[in-house]
Design a protein around this motif. Sequence first.
Motif, PDB file in Angstrom:
ATOM      1  N   LEU A 181      -2.274  45.533  20.693  1.00  0.00           N
ATOM      2  CA  LEU A 181      -0.578  44.552  21.519  1.00  0.00           C
ATOM      3  C   LEU A 181      -0.062  44.691  20.593  1.00  0.00           C
ATOM      4  O   LEU A 181       1.291  44.446  21.048  1.00  0.00           O
ATOM      5  CB  LEU A 181      -1.154  43.321  22.066  1.00  0.00           C
ATOM      6  CG  LEU A 181      -2.058  43.340  22.744  1.00  0.00           C
ATOM      7  CD1 LEU A 181      -2.421  41.908  23.500  1.00  0.00           C
ATOM      8  CD2 LEU A 181      -1.903  43.373  24.009  1.00  0.00           C
ATOM      9  N   LEU A 182       0.096  44.530  19.278  1.00  0.00           N
ATOM     10  CA  LEU A 182       0.977  44.534  17.803  1.00  0.00           C
ATOM     11  C   LEU A 182       1.386  45.514  17.618  1.00  0.00           C
ATOM     12  O   LEU A 182       3.188  45.395  18.712  1.00  0.00           O
ATOM     13  CB  LEU A 182       0.118  44.713  16.773  1.00  0.00           C
ATOM     14  CG  LEU A 182       1.239  43.539  15.787  1.00  0.00           C
ATOM     15  CD1 LEU A 182       2.739  43.085  15.864  1.00  0.00           C
ATOM     16  CD2 LEU A 182       0.852  43.787  14.221  1.00  0.00           C
ATOM     17  N   ALA A 211       1.654  47.674  20.652  1.00  0.00           N
ATOM     18  CA  ALA A 211       3.032  48.360  21.427  1.00  0.00           C
ATOM     19  C   ALA A 211       4.159  47.531  21.749  1.00  0.00           C
ATOM     20  O   ALA A 211       5.555  47.405  21.926  1.00  0.00           O
ATOM     21  CB  ALA A 211       2.158  47.553  22.955  1.00  0.00           C
ATOM     22  N   PHE A 212       4.257  46.227  20.935  1.00  0.00           N
ATOM     23  CA  PHE A 212       5.389  45.360  20.652  1.00  0.00           C
ATOM     24  C   PHE A 212       6.488  46.004  19.775  1.00  0.00           C
ATOM     25  O   PHE A 212       7.376  46.463  20.025  1.00  0.00           O
ATOM     26  CB  PHE A 212       4.976  43.596  19.900  1.00  0.00           C
ATOM     27  CG  PHE A 212       5.770  43.270  19.993  1.00  0.00           C
ATOM     28  CD1 PHE A 212       6.540  42.811  21.685  1.00  0.00           C
ATOM     29  CD2 PHE A 212       6.567  42.445  18.650  1.00  0.00           C
ATOM     30  CE1 PHE A 212       7.647  41.750  21.078  1.00  0.00           C
ATOM     31  CE2 PHE A 212       7.651  41.858  18.542  1.00  0.00           C
ATOM     32  CZ  PHE A 212       8.246  40.944  19.858  1.00  0.00           C
ATOM     33  N   ILE A 213       5.868  46.154  18.821  1.00  0.00           N
ATOM     34  CA  ILE A 213       6.408  47.033  17.926  1.00  0.00           C
ATOM     35  C   ILE A 213       7.272  48.168  18.188  1.00  0.00           C
ATOM     36  O   ILE A 213       8.895  48.543  17.899  1.00  0.00           O
ATOM     37  CB  ILE A 213       5.920  47.598  16.631  1.00  0.00           C
ATOM     38  CG1 ILE A 213       5.691  46.142  15.566  1.00  0.00           C
ATOM     39  CG2 ILE A 213       6.824  48.491  15.410  1.00  0.00           C
ATOM     40  CD1 ILE A 213       4.164  46.361  15.097  1.00  0.00           C
ATOM     41  N   LYS A 214       6.373  49.264  19.112  1.00  0.00           N
ATOM     42  CA  LYS A 214       6.922  50.247  19.487  1.00  0.00           C
ATOM     43  C   LYS A 214       8.006  49.440  21.329  1.00  0.00           C
ATOM     44  O   LYS A 214       9.312  50.828  21.257  1.00  0.00           O
ATOM     45  CB  LYS A 214       5.828  51.479  21.187  1.00  0.00           C
ATOM     46  CG  LYS A 214       4.883  51.958  19.716  1.00  0.00           C
ATOM     47  CD  LYS A 214       3.854  52.836  20.709  1.00  0.00           C
ATOM     48  CE  LYS A 214       3.289  53.656  19.485  1.00  0.00           C
ATOM     49  NZ  LYS A 214       2.183  54.473  19.959  1.00  0.00           N
ATOM     50  N   PHE A 215       7.949  48.486  21.422  1.00  0.00           N
ATOM     51  CA  PHE A 215       8.923  48.077  22.804  1.00  0.00           C
ATOM     52  C   PHE A 215       9.730  47.142  22.040  1.00  0.00           C
ATOM     53  O   PHE A 215      11.363  47.840  22.298  1.00  0.00           O
ATOM     54  CB  PHE A 215       8.411  46.696  23.360  1.00  0.00           C
ATOM     55  CG  PHE A 215       9.363  46.314  24.353  1.00  0.00           C
ATOM     56  CD1 PHE A 215       9.360  46.762  25.279  1.00  0.00           C
ATOM     57  CD2 PHE A 215       9.270  44.854  23.757  1.00  0.00           C
ATOM     58  CE1 PHE A 215      10.539  46.583  26.022  1.00  0.00           C
ATOM     59  CE2 PHE A 215      10.109  44.306  24.559  1.00  0.00           C
ATOM     60  CZ  PHE A 215      11.141  44.900  25.566  1.00  0.00           C
ATOM     61  N   MET A 216      10.107  47.206  20.821  1.00  0.00           N
ATOM     62  CA  MET A 216      11.246  46.775  19.866  1.00  0.00           C
ATOM     63  C   MET A 216      11.725  47.676  19.492  1.00  0.00           C
ATOM     64  O   MET A 216      12.979  47.764  19.658  1.00  0.00           O
ATOM     65  CB  MET A 216      10.285  45.950  18.665  1.00  0.00           C
ATOM     66  CG  MET A 216      10.503  44.443  19.529  1.00  0.00           C
ATOM     67  SD  MET A 216      11.390  43.283  19.746  1.00  0.00           S
ATOM     68  CE  MET A 216      12.733  43.282  18.452  1.00  0.00           C
ATOM     69  N   LYS A 217      11.556  49.212  19.078  1.00  0.00           N
ATOM     70  CA  LYS A 217      11.739  50.048  18.855  1.00  0.00           C
ATOM     71  C   LYS A 217      12.440  50.559  20.253  1.00  0.00           C
ATOM     72  O   LYS A 217      13.876  50.971  19.825  1.00  0.00           O
ATOM     73  CB  LYS A 217      10.634  51.441  18.070  1.00  0.00           C
ATOM     74  CG  LYS A 217      10.533  50.153  16.301  1.00  0.00           C
ATOM     75  CD  LYS A 217       9.807  51.955  16.335  1.00  0.00           C
ATOM     76  CE  LYS A 217       9.517  51.601  15.063  1.00  0.00           C
ATOM     77  NZ  LYS A 217       8.553  52.364  14.463  1.00  0.00           N
TER      78      LYS A 217
END
Length: 144
Positions: free
Chosen positions: A34-35, A37-43
Amino acid sequence: MPTRENDSYFVLGTASTLATAIPALLIFALDVYLLSAFIKFMKTTSTHESGQVDKKFLIISQYGSVAIVIWLTGFILFAADTFATCFTCFVLVLGMFDMLFLVLFIMKIQLYREERRKEASDALRITLVAEMVKQYDPLLKHVS
């Protein structure tokens, strides 16, 4: 000399350890997934309609990412303490959870400050619009 009773305790201890370790490893893997995936989402997150990312969203994402890294580090140290009975690991785990609470507390303070800043900005904007209406209202009455 091993006895039947000692064997039973060994089996129960092993079963208990596995019953704790397997779900913990699954949760750990899920958190890492999840972390990432969240970092990819933030990018890939661009902006919303006003052209800027919401400041509160940035605050939550930044402090949340730091908090999850602290939690994962604490979890690894807790696992090391569980299997190796390392007193230093135990003390570090306690320190990690103190750091975790501190990071989340600072995040709440930053969110509060951002809310106050936004309210002040909105109040200033409303005051400026009200002044403009007062200034141009007499001119508009003559045009109609």
